[in-house]
Write a protein that holds these residues in place. Structure first.
Motif, PDB file in Angstrom:
ATOM      1  N   VAL A  51       0.722  -1.205   0.063  1.00  9.87           N
ATOM      2  CA  VAL A  51      -0.085  -0.216   0.159  1.00  9.87           C
ATOM      3  C   VAL A  51       0.828   1.323   0.011  1.00  9.87           C
ATOM      4  N   GLU A  52       0.498   2.336  -0.882  1.00  9.24           N
ATOM      5  CA  GLU A  52       1.262   3.357  -0.846  1.00  9.24           C
ATOM      6  C   GLU A  52       0.336   4.579  -0.660  1.00  9.24           C
ATOM      7  N   VAL A  53       0.495   5.228   0.381  1.00  7.36           N
ATOM      8  CA  VAL A  53      -0.205   6.577   0.606  1.00  7.36           C
ATOM      9  C   VAL A  53       0.461   7.968   0.127  1.00  7.36           C
ATOM     10  N   LYS A  54      -0.256   8.815  -0.499  1.00  2.78           N
ATOM     11  CA  LYS A  54       0.496  10.139  -1.112  1.00  2.78           C
ATOM     12  C   LYS A  54      -0.499  10.993  -0.564  1.00  2.78           C
ATOM     13  N   ALA A  65       3.973   7.261   2.109  1.00  2.00           N
ATOM     14  CA  ALA A  65       4.266   6.456   3.153  1.00  2.00           C
ATOM     15  C   ALA A  65       3.935   5.126   2.183  1.00  2.00           C
ATOM     16  N   LEU A  66       4.574   3.991   2.887  1.00  2.00           N
ATOM     17  CA  LEU A  66       4.457   2.693   2.284  1.00  2.00           C
ATOM     18  C   LEU A  66       4.209   1.794   3.282  1.00  2.00           C
ATOM     19  N   GLY A  67       3.455   0.783   2.897  1.00  2.00           N
ATOM     20  CA  GLY A  67       3.195  -0.485   3.842  1.00  2.00           C
ATOM     21  C   GLY A  67       2.792  -1.747   3.367  1.00  2.00           C
ATOM     22  N   ASP A  68       3.456  -2.684   3.734  1.00  2.00           N
ATOM     23  CA  ASP A  68       3.285  -4.134   3.039  1.00  2.00           C
ATOM     24  C   ASP A  68       2.996  -5.196   4.271  1.00  2.00           C
ATOM     25  N   HIS A  69       2.103  -5.865   3.793  1.00  2.00           N
ATOM     26  CA  HIS A  69       1.686  -6.957   4.880  1.00  2.00           C
ATOM     27  C   HIS A  69       1.165  -7.894   4.437  1.00  2.00           C
ATOM     28  N   GLU A  70       0.856  -8.951   4.734  1.00  2.00           N
ATOM     29  CA  GLU A  70      -0.132 -10.278   4.347  1.00  2.00           C
ATOM     30  C   GLU A  70      -1.382  -9.897   4.184  1.00  2.00           C
ATOM     31  N   GLU A  71      -2.064  -9.228   5.166  1.00  2.00           N
ATOM     32  CA  GLU A  71      -3.380  -8.802   5.275  1.00  2.00           C
ATOM     33  C   GLU A  71      -3.513  -7.174   4.464  1.00  2.00           C
TER      34      GLU A  71
END
Length: 99
Positions: A51-54, A65-71
Protein backbone atom coordinates in the motif's frame (compact mmCIF):
# COMPACT_ATOMS: atom_id res chain seq x y z
CA UNK A 1 -10.43 17.41 -0.25
CA UNK A 2 -10.33 14.37 -2.51
CA UNK A 3 -9.49 10.78 -1.59
CA UNK A 4 -8.60 8.43 -4.46
CA UNK A 5 -8.35 4.69 -3.87
CA UNK A 6 -7.04 2.51 -6.68
CA UNK A 7 -5.72 -1.02 -7.11
CA UNK A 8 -2.95 -2.41 -9.22
CA UNK A 9 -2.93 -6.08 -10.36
CA UNK A 10 -6.35 -6.82 -8.94
CA UNK A 11 -9.67 -5.41 -7.79
CA UNK A 12 -10.83 -3.97 -4.47
CA UNK A 13 -14.38 -4.49 -3.31
CA UNK A 14 -16.50 -1.42 -2.62
CA UNK A 15 -16.48 -2.34 1.07
CA UNK A 16 -12.66 -2.31 1.18
CA UNK A 17 -12.56 0.99 -0.73
CA UNK A 18 -14.97 2.61 1.73
CA UNK A 19 -12.99 1.34 4.71
CA UNK A 20 -9.71 2.63 3.23
CA UNK A 21 -11.32 6.04 2.55
CA UNK A 22 -12.54 6.25 6.15
CA UNK A 23 -9.06 5.48 7.49
CA UNK A 24 -7.39 7.95 5.11
CA UNK A 25 -9.86 10.68 6.02
CA UNK A 26 -8.57 10.59 9.61
CA UNK A 27 -5.33 12.20 8.38
CA UNK A 28 -7.21 15.49 8.01
CA UNK A 29 -7.55 15.66 11.81
CA UNK A 30 -3.78 16.04 12.08
CA UNK A 31 -3.25 18.56 9.28
CA UNK A 32 -6.09 20.68 7.91
CA UNK A 33 -4.28 21.84 4.75
CA UNK A 34 -4.47 18.49 3.00
CA UNK A 35 -5.82 18.87 -0.54
CA UNK A 36 -5.72 15.26 -1.77
CA UNK A 37 -4.96 11.75 -0.55
CA UNK A 38 -4.13 8.96 -2.99
CA UNK A 39 -4.07 5.35 -1.83
CA UNK A 40 -2.60 2.80 -4.25
CA UNK A 41 -3.00 -0.88 -3.35
CA UNK A 42 -0.75 -3.38 -5.16
CA UNK A 43 -2.23 -6.87 -5.16
CA UNK A 44 0.44 -8.37 -7.45
CA UNK A 45 2.00 -10.71 -4.90
CA UNK A 46 -0.46 -13.13 -3.27
CA UNK A 47 1.43 -13.29 0.06
CA UNK A 48 2.18 -9.59 0.47
CA UNK A 49 -0.14 -6.65 -0.17
CA UNK A 50 1.64 -3.33 -0.75
CA UNK A 51 0.00 0.00 0.00
CA UNK A 52 1.27 3.45 -0.94
CA UNK A 53 -0.32 6.55 0.60
CA UNK A 54 0.47 9.89 -1.03
CA UNK A 55 -0.76 13.03 0.73
CA UNK A 56 -0.77 16.40 -1.06
CA UNK A 57 -0.77 19.43 1.20
CA UNK A 58 -0.77 23.17 0.57
CA UNK A 59 2.68 24.82 0.63
CA UNK A 60 4.42 21.47 1.14
CA UNK A 61 5.80 18.68 -0.97
CA UNK A 62 3.97 15.38 -0.90
CA UNK A 63 4.09 13.02 2.03
CA UNK A 64 4.60 9.46 0.78
CA UNK A 65 4.26 6.41 3.02
CA UNK A 66 4.52 2.72 2.20
CA UNK A 67 3.23 -0.33 4.02
CA UNK A 68 3.21 -4.02 3.22
CA UNK A 69 1.73 -7.01 4.99
CA UNK A 70 -0.04 -10.29 4.28
CA UNK A 71 -3.41 -8.77 5.21
CA UNK A 72 -4.72 -5.81 3.24
CA UNK A 73 -6.11 -3.70 6.07
CA UNK A 74 -2.99 -4.17 8.22
CA UNK A 75 -0.89 -2.88 5.30
CA UNK A 76 -3.27 0.10 4.98
CA UNK A 77 -2.95 0.83 8.70
CA UNK A 78 0.86 0.68 8.51
CA UNK A 79 1.00 3.10 5.57
CA UNK A 80 -1.46 5.55 7.13
CA UNK A 81 0.40 5.46 10.45
CA UNK A 82 3.64 6.28 8.62
CA UNK A 83 1.97 9.15 6.77
CA UNK A 84 0.55 10.42 10.06
CA UNK A 85 4.03 10.30 11.60
CA UNK A 86 5.49 12.30 8.69
CA UNK A 87 2.75 14.93 9.00
CA UNK A 88 3.23 15.17 12.76
CA UNK A 89 7.01 15.56 12.34
CA UNK A 90 6.51 18.27 9.71
CA UNK A 91 4.07 20.19 11.93
CA UNK A 92 6.51 20.07 14.86
CA UNK A 93 9.28 21.38 12.62
CA UNK A 94 7.13 24.24 11.34
CA UNK A 95 5.91 25.18 14.82
CA UNK A 96 9.45 25.13 16.25
CA UNK A 97 10.68 27.61 13.62
CA UNK A 98 7.99 30.21 14.22
CA UNK A 99 9.85 31.58 17.22
Amino acid sequence: MRIDVSARHGHLSQEHQDEIRAKAEKLTHFFNRITMIEVMVDLGEPLKKKVEVKVDAEHKHDFVALGDHEELMVAVDLAIDRAQHQIHKYKEKVQDHRG
